[in-house]
Scaffold this active site. Structure first.
Site, PDB file in Angstrom:
ATOM      1  N   THR A   1      -5.058   2.984  -3.388  1.00 24.09           N
ATOM      2  CA  THR A   1      -6.265   3.682  -3.838  1.00 24.09           C
ATOM      3  C   THR A   1      -5.927   5.053  -4.418  1.00 24.09           C
ATOM      4  O   THR A   1      -6.688   5.609  -5.208  1.00 24.09           O
ATOM      5  CB  THR A   1      -7.227   3.856  -2.649  1.00 24.09           C
ATOM      6  OG1 THR A   1      -7.535   2.576  -2.121  1.00 24.09           O
ATOM      7  CG2 THR A   1      -8.499   4.554  -3.057  1.00 24.09           C
TER       8      THR A   1
ATOM      9  N   ASN B   1       0.110  10.587  -7.948  1.00 25.20           N
ATOM     10  CA  ASN B   1       0.615  10.804  -6.585  1.00 25.20           C
ATOM     11  C   ASN B   1       1.701   9.787  -6.241  1.00 25.20           C
ATOM     12  O   ASN B   1       2.668  10.108  -5.553  1.00 25.20           O
ATOM     13  CB  ASN B   1      -0.528  10.675  -5.569  1.00 25.20           C
ATOM     14  CG  ASN B   1      -1.536  11.785  -5.687  1.00 25.20           C
ATOM     15  OD1 ASN B   1      -1.237  12.835  -6.268  1.00 25.20           O
ATOM     16  ND2 ASN B   1      -2.723  11.565  -5.176  1.00 25.20           N
TER      17      ASN B   1
ATOM     18  N   ASP C   1      -0.328   5.085   0.864  1.00 25.33           N
ATOM     19  CA  ASP C   1      -0.666   6.113   1.858  1.00 25.33           C
ATOM     20  C   ASP C   1      -0.722   5.537   3.272  1.00 25.33           C
ATOM     21  O   ASP C   1      -1.521   4.667   3.548  1.00 25.33           O
ATOM     22  CB  ASP C   1      -2.001   6.757   1.482  1.00 25.33           C
ATOM     23  CG  ASP C   1      -1.894   7.476   0.150  1.00 25.33           C
ATOM     24  OD1 ASP C   1      -2.625   7.119  -0.780  1.00 25.33           O
ATOM     25  OD2 ASP C   1      -1.039   8.366   0.021  1.00 25.33           O
TER      26      ASP C   1
ATOM     27  N   LYS D   1     -11.843  11.427  -4.443  1.00 25.31           N
ATOM     28  CA  LYS D   1     -13.096  11.920  -5.074  1.00 25.31           C
ATOM     29  C   LYS D   1     -14.295  11.408  -4.288  1.00 25.31           C
ATOM     30  O   LYS D   1     -15.233  12.162  -3.988  1.00 25.31           O
ATOM     31  CB  LYS D   1     -13.162  11.463  -6.528  1.00 25.31           C
ATOM     32  CG  LYS D   1     -12.069  12.050  -7.413  1.00 25.31           C
ATOM     33  CD  LYS D   1     -12.299  11.775  -8.890  1.00 25.31           C
ATOM     34  CE  LYS D   1     -12.043  10.331  -9.239  1.00 25.31           C
ATOM     35  NZ  LYS D   1     -10.614   9.956  -9.146  1.00 25.31           N
ATOM     36  N   GLU D   2     -14.247  10.144  -3.903  1.00 23.09           N
ATOM     37  CA  GLU D   2     -15.344   9.563  -3.118  1.00 23.09           C
ATOM     38  C   GLU D   2     -15.438  10.241  -1.754  1.00 23.09           C
ATOM     39  O   GLU D   2     -16.520  10.425  -1.202  1.00 23.09           O
ATOM     40  CB  GLU D   2     -15.107   8.061  -2.951  1.00 23.09           C
ATOM     41  CG  GLU D   2     -15.158   7.256  -4.252  1.00 23.09           C
ATOM     42  CD  GLU D   2     -13.872   7.342  -5.069  1.00 23.09           C
ATOM     43  OE1 GLU D   2     -12.892   7.999  -4.642  1.00 23.09           O
ATOM     44  OE2 GLU D   2     -13.872   6.768  -6.192  1.00 23.09           O
TER      45      GLU D   2
ATOM     46  N   ASP E   1      -1.800  -0.182   6.192  1.00 23.05           N
ATOM     47  CA  ASP E   1      -1.827   0.606   7.441  1.00 23.05           C
ATOM     48  C   ASP E   1      -3.244   0.822   7.944  1.00 23.05           C
ATOM     49  O   ASP E   1      -3.429   1.396   9.027  1.00 23.05           O
ATOM     50  CB  ASP E   1      -1.166   1.979   7.226  1.00 23.05           C
ATOM     51  CG  ASP E   1      -2.061   2.869   6.366  1.00 23.05           C
ATOM     52  OD1 ASP E   1      -2.434   3.972   6.839  1.00 23.05           O
ATOM     53  OD2 ASP E   1      -2.420   2.456   5.252  1.00 23.05           O
TER      54      ASP E   1
ATOM     55  N   ASP F   1       0.883  -1.166   0.000  1.00 29.24           N
ATOM     56  CA  ASP F   1       0.000   0.000   0.000  1.00 29.24           C
ATOM     57  C   ASP F   1       0.925   1.221   0.000  1.00 29.24           C
ATOM     58  O   ASP F   1       2.131   1.107   0.281  1.00 29.24           O
ATOM     59  CB  ASP F   1      -0.868  -0.041   1.271  1.00 29.24           C
ATOM     60  CG  ASP F   1      -1.489   1.283   1.596  1.00 29.24           C
ATOM     61  OD1 ASP F   1      -2.168   1.838   0.711  1.00 29.24           O
ATOM     62  OD2 ASP F   1      -1.283   1.778   2.718  1.00 29.24           O
TER      63      ASP F   1
ATOM     64  N   HIS G   1     -10.710  17.814  -7.345  1.00 33.21           N
ATOM     65  CA  HIS G   1      -9.723  16.775  -7.012  1.00 33.21           C
ATOM     66  C   HIS G   1      -8.453  16.924  -7.839  1.00 33.21           C
ATOM     67  O   HIS G   1      -7.348  16.683  -7.351  1.00 33.21           O
ATOM     68  CB  HIS G   1     -10.334  15.388  -7.232  1.00 33.21           C
ATOM     69  CG  HIS G   1      -9.469  14.289  -6.730  1.00 33.21           C
ATOM     70  ND1 HIS G   1      -8.684  13.513  -7.550  1.00 33.21           N
ATOM     71  CD2 HIS G   1      -9.217  13.857  -5.466  1.00 33.21           C
ATOM     72  CE1 HIS G   1      -8.009  12.633  -6.823  1.00 33.21           C
ATOM     73  NE2 HIS G   1      -8.310  12.830  -5.569  1.00 33.21           N
TER      74      HIS G   1
END
Ligand code: XBP
Length: 259
Positions: A130, A135, A15, A58-59, A190, A13, A89
């Protein structure tokens, strides 16, 4: 004869796992984008921690508007809320990339060491996140250098899959592109959402906690640690068997995968 569950790949993952991006990057970027758009929205650390239950920036904005902006008026230049959120966004992503380029989003302890150990020992690498692909690129380029983008055989990210975490889609996408079964890989997460996503594919998953997620349910994790640690800065083991290791390295990854 190597064991059937021989360690072959690590799937990370991003973030909160590779870096404290939510605290150092995403939250301030969202707030700057809101300000640029003339919105009086400001996500405090506490409010953002609640909003993190929703995967996807966005969600997350949509959930915020629907949950707590009953009087929100769509500006006339946008056809619908989806178009408005998409532009907001995109501004947020611009700021996140700027902060990464300014060195404001450092890697967590042990991440660079573990990635280099994996490469030296021929353990393959992948990402399942996600967040928006741009990014991931900005974070890797500005912490490990542009070449690091090629360390990962697959960077599964954002809207590449129809359903975001806790759905298993993004980890399934990574496993498919690695062409490996879950028993030859380890997942690293995390959050509870991320842990549910990874474990639904059958991956043994290691959780490194952070301030936003320390109270979450990690009962499905194989190991829960404070961070990956360093030889001179041991990790704390919160749950699971760390095989007497003081920090997370490929030997420990192998012991867990092949147990
Ligand atoms: C975390 C997320 C992302 C980020 C924001 O992803 O849920 O939505 O919070 O990034 P992961 P975007 O833990 O899977 O890395 O605004 O680009 O979605």
């Amino acid at each position: 004869m190597p064991p059937k569950n021989q360690l072959k790949a690590l799937i990370f993952d991003v973030d909160g796992t590779l870096a404290e991006t939510e605290r150092d990057g995403h939250r301030p970027a969202f707030n700057q984008a809101f300000s640029d758009a003339g919105l009086d929205w400001h996500w405090s650390e506490e409010r953002y921690g609640e909003l993190l239950e929703v995967s996807g920036g966005k969600e997350r904005i949509r959930a915020f508007v629907q949950q707590s902006q009953p009087n929100f008026k769509l500006p006339s230049e946008f056809a619908d809320l989806t178009e408005f959120i998409k532009q907001l966004h995109a501004t947020k992503t611009k700021y996140y990339k700027q902060y990464a380029a300014e060195g404001k989003i450092p890697l967590r302890p042990g991440v660079e060491r573990l990635l280099n150990e994996a490469r030296e020992q021929g353990v393959r690498l992948a990402i399942a996140t996600t967040t928006t692909p741009a990014n991931v690129q900005a974070l890797l380029e500005n912490t490990l250098g542009a070449a690091s983008l090629h360390w990962f055989e697959v960077i599964a990210a954002g809207d590449m899959v129809p359903h975001k975490k806790p759905a298993p889609d993004i980890f399934e996408y990574a496993l498919k592109h690695l062409d490996l079964p879950p028993e030859n890989c380890l997942g690293f997460e995390d959050t509870n959402n991320g842990l549910l996503s990874a474990t639904q594919t059958g991956l043994k998953t290691i959780v490194t906690i952070n301030d936003y997620t320390r109270e979450q349910d990690f009962s499905k994790a194989t190991l829960v640690i404070s961070d990956f640690g360093e030889p001179n800065a041991p990790f704390k083991v919160l749950a699971g068997n760390a095989h007497s290791a003081q920090y997370f390295d490929i030997d420990l990854a192998r012991a867990i995968c092949e147990a």
